[in-house]
Design a protein around this motif. Structure first.
Motif, PDB file in Angstrom:
ATOM      1  N   GLU A  48       0.847  -1.190   0.000  1.00  0.00           N
ATOM      2  CA  GLU A  48       0.000   0.000   0.000  1.00  0.00           C
ATOM      3  C   GLU A  48       0.880   1.235   0.000  1.00  0.00           C
ATOM      4  O   GLU A  48       1.892   1.291   0.713  1.00  0.00           O
ATOM      5  CB  GLU A  48      -0.919   0.035   1.220  1.00  0.00           C
ATOM      6  N   ARG A  55       3.405   2.262   2.962  1.00  0.00           N
ATOM      7  CA  ARG A  55       2.983   2.178   4.362  1.00  0.00           C
ATOM      8  C   ARG A  55       2.902   0.740   4.861  1.00  0.00           C
ATOM      9  O   ARG A  55       2.964   0.494   6.058  1.00  0.00           O
ATOM     10  CB  ARG A  55       1.636   2.857   4.549  1.00  0.00           C
ATOM     11  N   ASN A  56       2.731  -0.176   3.942  1.00  0.00           N
ATOM     12  CA  ASN A  56       2.543  -1.551   4.370  1.00  0.00           C
ATOM     13  C   ASN A  56       2.962  -2.473   3.226  1.00  0.00           C
ATOM     14  O   ASN A  56       2.808  -2.113   2.057  1.00  0.00           O
ATOM     15  CB  ASN A  56       1.067  -1.783   4.716  1.00  0.00           C
ATOM     16  N   PRO A  97      -5.935   6.567   4.561  1.00  0.00           N
ATOM     17  CA  PRO A  97      -5.978   5.495   5.557  1.00  0.00           C
ATOM     18  C   PRO A  97      -7.286   5.566   6.321  1.00  0.00           C
ATOM     19  O   PRO A  97      -7.769   6.635   6.660  1.00  0.00           O
ATOM     20  CB  PRO A  97      -4.789   5.819   6.471  1.00  0.00           C
TER      21      PRO A  97
ATOM     22  N   TRP B  94      -6.041  -3.698  12.758  1.00  0.00           N
ATOM     23  CA  TRP B  94      -5.086  -2.631  13.004  1.00  0.00           C
ATOM     24  C   TRP B  94      -3.985  -3.037  13.955  1.00  0.00           C
ATOM     25  O   TRP B  94      -3.008  -2.341  14.095  1.00  0.00           O
ATOM     26  CB  TRP B  94      -5.787  -1.393  13.529  1.00  0.00           C
ATOM     27  N   SER B  97      -1.523  -3.778  11.474  1.00  0.00           N
ATOM     28  CA  SER B  97      -1.297  -2.689  10.522  1.00  0.00           C
ATOM     29  C   SER B  97      -1.890  -1.413  11.102  1.00  0.00           C
ATOM     30  O   SER B  97      -2.931  -0.950  10.654  1.00  0.00           O
ATOM     31  CB  SER B  97      -1.959  -2.996   9.183  1.00  0.00           C
ATOM     32  N   PRO B  98      -1.282  -0.842  12.127  1.00  0.00           N
ATOM     33  CA  PRO B  98      -1.868   0.317  12.815  1.00  0.00           C
ATOM     34  C   PRO B  98      -2.205   1.454  11.887  1.00  0.00           C
ATOM     35  O   PRO B  98      -1.360   1.933  11.142  1.00  0.00           O
ATOM     36  CB  PRO B  98      -0.763   0.724  13.804  1.00  0.00           C
ATOM     37  N   GLY B  99      -3.459   1.858  11.908  1.00  0.00           N
ATOM     38  CA  GLY B  99      -3.905   2.990  11.119  1.00  0.00           C
ATOM     39  C   GLY B  99      -3.919   2.746   9.633  1.00  0.00           C
ATOM     40  O   GLY B  99      -4.205   3.645   8.860  1.00  0.00           O
ATOM     41  N   THR B 100      -3.611   1.541   9.233  1.00  0.00           N
ATOM     42  CA  THR B 100      -3.593   1.274   7.795  1.00  0.00           C
ATOM     43  C   THR B 100      -4.802   0.446   7.456  1.00  0.00           C
ATOM     44  O   THR B 100      -4.712  -0.760   7.290  1.00  0.00           O
ATOM     45  CB  THR B 100      -2.308   0.527   7.395  1.00  0.00           C
TER      46      THR B 100
END
Lengths: 120, 116
Positions: A48, A55-56, A97, B94, B97-100
């Motif tokens: 992402e 971010r991921n 997000p 989350w 994947s915090p905040g994602t």
């Protein structure tokens, strides 16, 4: 508003080659995610991007990479293609997000029609 | 890796009947979403339910969530031929994947066939 556009729609490559797929998100959307869909593994998250930053990242080898440009358009690249990379690659965009609000539109992802990659 | 399983894998019903699909997942979640996919094309978002909600409605769709059993169900009432598609549940966690919230973990999907 135009939807998420992915190009090309179909692609045929041979093993060892590399490929670049493109995704143009919905206007105003800053988050772009990529997914791989195969009959065996189903839908799997690749990575992402938000505001040009990754971010991921999913559990894929380093041959899979991506980037996002300042206009939010994104590309993903697969190097040294393998037969197992044959799949439908889906791009999705959202306005950002997500949050904990169930009615928050940022929680909704809008998908493109995908790029079907065949590796021979 | 996929979050969980969907049941049944395939469902064939006649127009006008109700269709129920079940989804089980493995980890704690912040929300669960259902998507529809027509013939290997892109996915379309149908409905989102938060982890502290038990039931949501949207038109002919009804979603339930049981976090104690880590399961959800999607009910489509009065099915139409146009509902023929694959349906996927997808979870957002989350913790990992915090905040994602954009990272969706999909189930295996249910192929629904609605015949006239």
């Amino acid at each position: 508003k135009a939807g998420v556009t992915q190009t090309p729609r179909y692609l045929i490559k041979t093993r060892g080659q590399q490929v670049t797929l493109s995704c143009s998100p919905i206007s105003g959307h800053r988050s772009v995610s990529w997914y791989q869909q195969t009959p065996g593994q189903g839908l799997q998250f690749l990575f992402e991007y938000f505001s040009e930053t990754q971010r991921n990242k999913g559990n894929f080898p380093g041959r899979f990479s991506g980037r996002q440009f300042s206009n939010s358009r994104s590309e993903m690249n697969v190097s040294t293609l393998e037969l197992g990379d044959s799949a439908l690659y889906l791009c999705a965009s959202s306005s950002g997000p997500g949050t904990s609000g169930s009615s928050d539109p940022k929680n909704i992802q809008y998908f493109g029609a995908g790029t079907r990659l065949s590796v021979l | 890796s996929q979050q969980g399983e969907e049941d049944p894998q395939a469902l064939s019903i006649q127009e006008g009947e109700n269709a129920t699909m079940n989804c089980s997942y493995k980890t704690s979640i912040n929300n669960l979403q259902w998507y529809r996919q027509n013939s290997g094309r892109g996915l379309v978002h149908l409905i989102l339910i938060r982890s502290n909600e038990r039931e949501k409605h949207s038109g002919r769709l009804r979603v339930t969530l049981d976090t104690s059993k880590k399961s959800s169900s999607l009910l489509i009432t009065a099915s139409r031929a146009a509902d023929t598609a694959s349906y996927f549940c997808a979870t957002v966690n989350w913790v990992s994947s915090p905040g994602t919230a954009s990272k969706l973990t999909f189930g295996t999907g249910t192929r629904l066939q609605v015949t006239l």
